[in-house]
Design a protein around this motif. Structure first.
Motif, PDB file in Angstrom:
ATOM      1  N   GLY A  59      -0.872  25.302  -5.377  1.00 54.51           N
ATOM      2  CA  GLY A  59       0.250  25.202  -4.166  1.00 54.51           C
ATOM      3  C   GLY A  59       0.660  23.972  -3.844  1.00 54.51           C
ATOM      4  N   TYR A  60       0.124  22.795  -4.261  1.00 61.01           N
ATOM      5  CA  TYR A  60       0.385  21.387  -4.021  1.00 61.01           C
ATOM      6  C   TYR A  60       1.549  21.120  -4.972  1.00 61.01           C
ATOM      7  N   ASN A  61       1.680  21.925  -6.110  1.00 66.34           N
ATOM      8  CA  ASN A  61       2.818  22.139  -7.096  1.00 66.34           C
ATOM      9  C   ASN A  61       3.131  20.619  -7.631  1.00 66.34           C
ATOM     10  N   ASP A  62       4.214  20.313  -7.842  1.00 68.26           N
ATOM     11  CA  ASP A  62       4.746  19.102  -8.571  1.00 68.26           C
ATOM     12  C   ASP A  62       4.567  17.683  -7.659  1.00 68.26           C
ATOM     13  N   MET A  63       4.170  17.880  -6.552  1.00 63.70           N
ATOM     14  CA  MET A  63       3.712  16.922  -5.725  1.00 63.70           C
ATOM     15  C   MET A  63       2.394  16.020  -6.369  1.00 63.70           C
ATOM     16  N   ALA A  64       1.398  16.951  -6.992  1.00 66.49           N
ATOM     17  CA  ALA A  64       0.429  16.386  -7.613  1.00 66.49           C
ATOM     18  C   ALA A  64       1.059  15.567  -8.874  1.00 66.49           C
ATOM     19  N   ASP A  65       1.652  15.939  -9.699  1.00 62.78           N
ATOM     20  CA  ASP A  65       2.330  15.150 -10.788  1.00 62.78           C
ATOM     21  C   ASP A  65       2.948  13.652 -10.022  1.00 62.78           C
ATOM     22  N   ALA A  66       3.725  14.091  -8.789  1.00 67.37           N
ATOM     23  CA  ALA A  66       4.293  12.661  -8.293  1.00 67.37           C
ATOM     24  C   ALA A  66       3.163  11.762  -7.781  1.00 67.37           C
ATOM     25  N   LYS A  67       2.049  12.234  -7.125  1.00 66.94           N
ATOM     26  CA  LYS A  67       0.950  11.211  -6.916  1.00 66.94           C
ATOM     27  C   LYS A  67       0.571  10.604  -7.945  1.00 66.94           C
ATOM     28  N   ALA A  68       0.152  11.307  -9.156  1.00 73.08           N
ATOM     29  CA  ALA A  68      -0.231  10.786 -10.310  1.00 73.08           C
ATOM     30  C   ALA A  68       0.499   9.659 -10.984  1.00 73.08           C
ATOM     31  N   LEU A  69       1.976   9.938 -10.699  1.00 66.96           N
ATOM     32  CA  LEU A  69       2.983   8.918 -11.316  1.00 66.96           C
ATOM     33  C   LEU A  69       2.791   7.771 -10.169  1.00 66.96           C
ATOM     34  N   LEU A  70       2.972   8.046  -8.778  1.00 65.77           N
ATOM     35  CA  LEU A  70       2.694   6.968  -7.955  1.00 65.77           C
ATOM     36  C   LEU A  70       1.410   6.077  -8.227  1.00 65.77           C
ATOM     37  N   VAL A  77       0.978  -1.165  -0.046  1.00 70.34           N
ATOM     38  CA  VAL A  77      -0.061  -0.161  -0.087  1.00 70.34           C
ATOM     39  C   VAL A  77       0.927   1.309   0.117  1.00 70.34           C
ATOM     40  N   ALA A  78       0.441   2.213  -0.853  1.00 73.66           N
ATOM     41  CA  ALA A  78       1.376   3.586  -0.786  1.00 73.66           C
ATOM     42  C   ALA A  78       0.085   4.632  -0.311  1.00 73.66           C
ATOM     43  N   LEU A  79       0.409   5.815   0.214  1.00 78.15           N
ATOM     44  CA  LEU A  79      -0.457   6.778   0.456  1.00 78.15           C
ATOM     45  C   LEU A  79      -0.347   7.790  -0.754  1.00 78.15           C
ATOM     46  N   SER A  80      -1.511   8.248  -1.005  1.00 80.91           N
ATOM     47  CA  SER A  80      -1.503   9.002  -2.160  1.00 80.91           C
ATOM     48  C   SER A  80      -2.761  10.236  -1.680  1.00 80.91           C
ATOM     49  N   TYR A  81      -3.014  11.020  -2.739  1.00 80.24           N
ATOM     50  CA  TYR A  81      -3.906  12.398  -2.503  1.00 80.24           C
ATOM     51  C   TYR A  81      -4.693  12.820  -3.859  1.00 80.24           C
ATOM     52  N   VAL A  82      -5.686  13.383  -3.352  1.00 77.83           N
ATOM     53  CA  VAL A  82      -6.531  13.681  -4.551  1.00 77.83           C
ATOM     54  C   VAL A  82      -5.972  14.742  -5.683  1.00 77.83           C
ATOM     55  N   ALA A  83      -5.050  15.216  -5.379  1.00 77.95           N
ATOM     56  CA  ALA A  83      -4.248  15.983  -6.295  1.00 77.95           C
ATOM     57  C   ALA A  83      -3.815  15.302  -7.557  1.00 77.95           C
ATOM     58  N   ALA A  84      -3.749  13.925  -7.289  1.00 79.69           N
ATOM     59  CA  ALA A  84      -3.524  13.178  -8.655  1.00 79.69           C
ATOM     60  C   ALA A  84      -4.566  13.427  -9.407  1.00 79.69           C
ATOM     61  N   GLN A  85      -5.794  13.679  -8.915  1.00 79.15           N
ATOM     62  CA  GLN A  85      -6.703  13.824 -10.010  1.00 79.15           C
ATOM     63  C   GLN A  85      -7.167  15.025 -10.242  1.00 79.15           C
ATOM     64  N   ARG A  86      -7.240  16.065  -9.322  1.00 79.39           N
ATOM     65  CA  ARG A  86      -7.535  17.419  -9.504  1.00 79.39           C
ATOM     66  C   ARG A  86      -6.490  18.471  -8.656  1.00 79.39           C
ATOM     67  N   THR A  87      -6.421  19.467  -9.614  1.00 79.26           N
ATOM     68  CA  THR A  87      -5.501  20.261  -9.036  1.00 79.26           C
ATOM     69  C   THR A  87      -5.818  21.198  -7.944  1.00 79.26           C
ATOM     70  N   LEU A  88      -4.799  21.277  -6.855  1.00 81.73           N
ATOM     71  CA  LEU A  88      -4.847  22.166  -5.921  1.00 81.73           C
ATOM     72  C   LEU A  88      -3.793  23.233  -5.909  1.00 81.73           C
TER      73      LEU A  88
END
Lengths: 277, 277, 277, 277
Positions: free
Chosen positions: D158-169, D145-156
Motif C-alpha cells: 500500500g505504500y506504493n510508488d512512495m517507496a521508490d520515491a523515498k529510495a530515490l530521495l 535534512v530530509a525525512l524518509s521512511y523504511v519503505a526505501a529499504q523494505r516493501t510495505l
C-alpha cells in the motif's frame, strides 16, 4: 560446459548491443543452456550494434522496442507469448543518462534529462514488468533480472544521476517483486555487477582508473561480462526459486571490502611519484 | 532434474543429522548433480541421527569430527584430500547454543556457554577454513558456504545468543573470504535461510508462530530445506565464481519486506479475538 | 560551547587512557555539558596512561575495573549507584586483540587469543549491560554507547580478528538493545567512527596510509576524536530518545562512498611513480 | 528544555502544514533552541493548513514556494539570504503521490503520476540543494535534512510508488552529500522516521494496523513527530559535523527488529479469532 540448465525455458533479453554487452553474453550462455528467447533493443541501438549476428547465432529474431514505450513493450510481449507461450525469464540490461552524455555535473543537472535518465534506466523496468503482468505472460516461478551497480549504495564521482537511477531500479525490483511474487510466484532481483568494459561502461568518467582500483580491491578481481552471464543463468534456473527482492553483488568481493593490501600498496606508490603530495 | 552441475567436483558436507537437515538435502542434491563428498558430524550427532543412511545413499562414508577440534578437522581434511585430491566445495551447517538449551535468557547468560555458542556456531567455521588453507586443500575457485539466519541483522525474541553467533559467522566469512580469495581464489559466502523446521530449528522458542508470520510476510513463502539445497548447488557450481564475501538471503523475499497484506490481514484478526487488546 | 545538554546527568565512561583517547574527549565534553560521571579503566591502562589527570579535570574519581570481570564491573556499578543514584549514560570504548599484538595473521590465529579478543572487545559490552540491568542501574531513557568501526561491515587488511569483534559488538548492541529497550526504555547504540589516531589506533597495520585514503575518500574528511565526542553528547542527551539498536556512522561520509575524485586523483599518481606497475 | 543549541543559526523549513506535521514540530523546537528561519509550503498547502499560526509563534514569515519549481525555490533562497545571510540548516519534509491519491495500484501506475511522485517527493530535494549551492547560500558545515521512511529499504503493501520515491530521495542525499561536502563542507542526511500520524501519513492505506504493529515491534515504541523534531535539532547543531550521506533510523528500534515478543503475542491472538485461519 552447458548443462541444459535452461532446457525448455523461454525468455526475452533486453539490451544486447554488441559482443561486449553483458546481455550479449547472457544470450549466448542461455542459448547454450537450452533456452529459447527473443532479443530486443531500441532501433537506434540495433543500427549502432550488431545484434542481428547474435540473433543468427542463437537461432532467434530481434523485435525492436524502446523500453520506455508502452506500445513497443506490449507488441514485444504479445509476440513473445505468441511464439513461446508463457515465459520463464527476462533480462533487463538498460541504462543511459543524457546528463552524463552532455557532461552536465550533478549539481547542475538538466531536469528533463534527469527524468529521461530515470525513465530509460529504471522506469523501463517497471513498464516491462507491468506489461508482462498485464498479459499474464510469466510462468509461475519465472525469473526477472535487471543489472545494477554499487553506485546505488555508494557514491562514485562522475557516475552522476545514474547512481540515483540504479537506486530507483533496485527499489522497483523490491516493490514489484512483492506484488508479482505474492500473486504469481514470479521472482525479481537485480545483480550488482563489477564495473565492466561494455560500450556503455566505457563512457563513464575515469572508468580505467576505477576498474584498476576495484580490481585490486576485490579479492577475486573484477567480474567479467561473461561471468555475469553465468550468474544470470543461475537466477533464471529452477535452483533459485526462493530468491527474490534481492540485490545480489557479483563483484569479486568488492562490496564487502574496506581496503585490500593490493590496493593500498598501489595507493602508497602515489606518494613516491614526482608530484605525489 | 540433475544437470551434472557438480560433475567431478569433490567436497565435504558438515552437519547432516537426519533427513530434516538442510545438510542432508545438500548431500542428496550434490550427489544427484554428480559430486563426490565426505560427510561429517560429531560422534554424538551421529548416534542421535541417521547419517549412515545418507552415506549409503550417496555412496560415501562418514568421518566423525567435532568442528571445534583442530585435530578432528585436520584428520578429516587429510582423509578428504587422500581420497579426492583437492576439494571444490565445503558446506558448514553447524550451530548450537547451550544458553538456549538451558533456557537462560539473553540478559542472564552463562559466559562459558556463550563462548561455547560462538565456538560451535561461528569459530568452527574459521577453524574449518584455516585447516583447509593450511593443507592447501581447496582448488582454485573452490566454494565454501555456511548457513546463517536473518537474526544476524535483526533481533528476534528468543533467538538469544545465536543471533550474535550468526553475526560473527558472517563476519568470519568476509574476513577469511578476503584472504582465501586473494591468495587462492577460493570464495566464501553465507546463505541466510528462512526459518526451517529442522531438528535444530524446532528448538527455537516460538518457531511455529514465527514461521507462520514469515511465511505470510514473504511473497514466495518460506524457503524449504530442499530449496536451500538447490541454492547451495548454484554456489558450489562454476556459475558463481565471482560471488564472494556475501550473505545471500534465501527466504522468499522476507528480508526485503516491511509489511505484507497477508501478514497484516492475519495480524488484524487478533483484535477480533476475545482477549485482543 | 557548552549548552548544559547533559545537566544533571550521571554516567560511567570506560576506556580513557590518555588525551588522545576518544573516551577522554567524551569525558571532557560531558563535563562541559554539565554531566557527572565515574571514569574507569583496567589497572594496567591506568598505569600506562594519565587518566588521573582527567579525573582531576572533571572533578571525579577513577574506579579501576577490568571490563571482562563480573566482580570488577559489579563493584563499579554499585559504587556509581551509591554516588549518583540511577545512571543516564554509559560509554564503552574498549578493544584489544592479542592476535594483532602478537602479529598472528588471520589465517593463523591463536584461538585462545581469539576468544580473548572477543571477550575484551565485545563480550565486555554484554557484561557491562547485564550488570547495569541486574542492578537496575539505568534510568528510563538512559543511553548506552559503544565505539565501533566500519571493519564490522567491510574487510580491511590487517585489522584481523578485531573486525569480527566489532561485528559481534554491534550484534550485542542490537540483541541487548531490544531487551533493555522493551523492559526499561534504555537505548543502546554503536558509533562507527573514522580511523582515529589514538594509542590503540596507532597499533593498526598501515594506519597512516589508510587514514590518508579515508580522508581523501570522505567528503568531510576523517572525523576526529573530539568530533566523535560531540556526537556522543547528542546520543547521551534527551534529544535522541527513540534512536536505538543502531550502528551510526560518524566518518565524514566514508561509509557511503564508492570512490571520490580526490582519492582517485591520488591513486592515479601511483602509476607515474618509478615502480608503479 | 531549550539549550540554545541553535543560537544564531538561520534556516529554511519546508513542509509544515498544521500542528500534526513533523516540520511544524521542527520549527517550534528550532525556535526554542534559538534559531531563526523562514517557513515555506505550496500555496495550496498554505490554504489547507495553518502555517500562518506557526509563523506568528516563531516570529517569522512564510514564503510560498512549490518545491518542484526552480523559480519559486530561487525566489525563496534569495529572500532567505537577504534576510539572514548564509544559512545553517534546511529541512525538507515533502512527499506526495498522485497514484496513491487516485488509488492506482503499483502494478497499474499512471506514469505521468509516477514522475510527479518522484518530482515532488525526491527531485524537489535535488532542486532545493542545487539552488542553495548555486547561490552559495549555505555556511560551511551547514546541515540539510530530509525525512524518509523504511519503505526505501523494505516493501510495505500500500505504500506504493512512495517507496521508490523515498529510495530515490536517499540516493540524492548521498549523491549530493558527496559533492556539497567536498566543496563546501555541507552535510546532507535523511531521517527514516517511524510511521507518524501526520495529515500525510493518515492517507496511507492500513496506517492504523501498521502503526500498532510497528509500535509493538519497536522496543521503545513508535517515535512521535515531536521526538523526530528533537532528533533534527541534533543534526542541525554543531555536534554532528562529521555525519553526512547517512540515512538515520529514528524509529524506536523497529529497523533492527525481526520479531518482538509483544508483536508475536498479539499476532498469535489472531488464531483464536472466530475466522482466524
Amino acid at each position: 560446459m552447458p548443462n541444459d540448465l535452461l532446457k525448455g525455458k523461454k525468455g526475452i533479453i533486453f539490451g544486447a548491443l554488441n559482443e561486449m554487452s553483458i546481455a550479449w553474453k547472457v544470450a549466448e550462455k542461455s542459448y547454450e543452456q537450452g533456452a529459447e528467447f527473443l532479443l530486443t533493443n531500441t532501433p537506434v541501438s540495433m543500427r549502432l550494434g550488431t545484434i542481428d549476428e547474435l540473433a543468427a547465432k542463437c537461432n532467434t529474431e530481434v523485435i525492436p522496442a524502446d523500453a520506455t514505450s508502452d506500445e513497443d513493450l506490449e507488441n514485444l510481449v504479445i509476440k513473445a507469448v505468441e511464439k513461446y507461450g508463457k515465459l520463464d525469464f527476462v533480462l533487463h540490461s538498460i541504462g543511459m543518462s543524457p546528463n552524463v552524455r552532455k557532461k552536465l555535473t550533478y549539481d547542475n543537472l538538466n531536469y528533463d534529462f534527469y527524468h529521461k535518465t530515470l525513465d530509460i534506466s529504471a522506469l523501463s523496468f517497471h513498464k516491462v514488468i507491468a506489461i508482462l503482468k498485464k498479459h499474464d505472460a510469466m510462468k509461475e516461478w519465472g525469473s526477472i533480472v535487471a543489472l545494477s551497480y554499487v553506485a546505488a549504495q555508494r557514491t562514485l564521482y562522475g557516475y552522476n544521476d545514474m547512481a540515483d537511477a540504479k537506486a530507483l531500479l533496485e527499489s522497483i525490483a523490491r516493490s514489484f517483486g512483492y506484488i508479482y511474487g505474492r500473486e504469481k510466484k514470479v521472482r525479481i532481483n537485480t545483480i550488482s555487477q563489477s564495473p565492466t568494459l561494455t560500450t556503455a561502461g566505457s563512457g563513464v568518467k575515469g572508468i580505467d582508473g576505477l576498474m584498476d582500483f576495484t580490481d585490486r580491491m576485490s579479492p577475486l578481481g573484477n567480474a567479467t561480462a561473461e561471468e555475469c552471464a553465468d550468474y544470470c543463468i543461475t537466477l533464471f534456473s529452477d535452483l533459485t526459486k526462493k530468491v527474490t527482492m534481492q540485490n545480489l553483488y557479483h563483484d569479486g568481493g568488492f562490496s564487502s571490502m574496506g581496503m585490500s593490501l593490493k590496493a593500498m600498496t598501489q595507493y602508497e606508490k602515489s606518494f613516491d611519484s614526482p608530484d605525489g603530495d
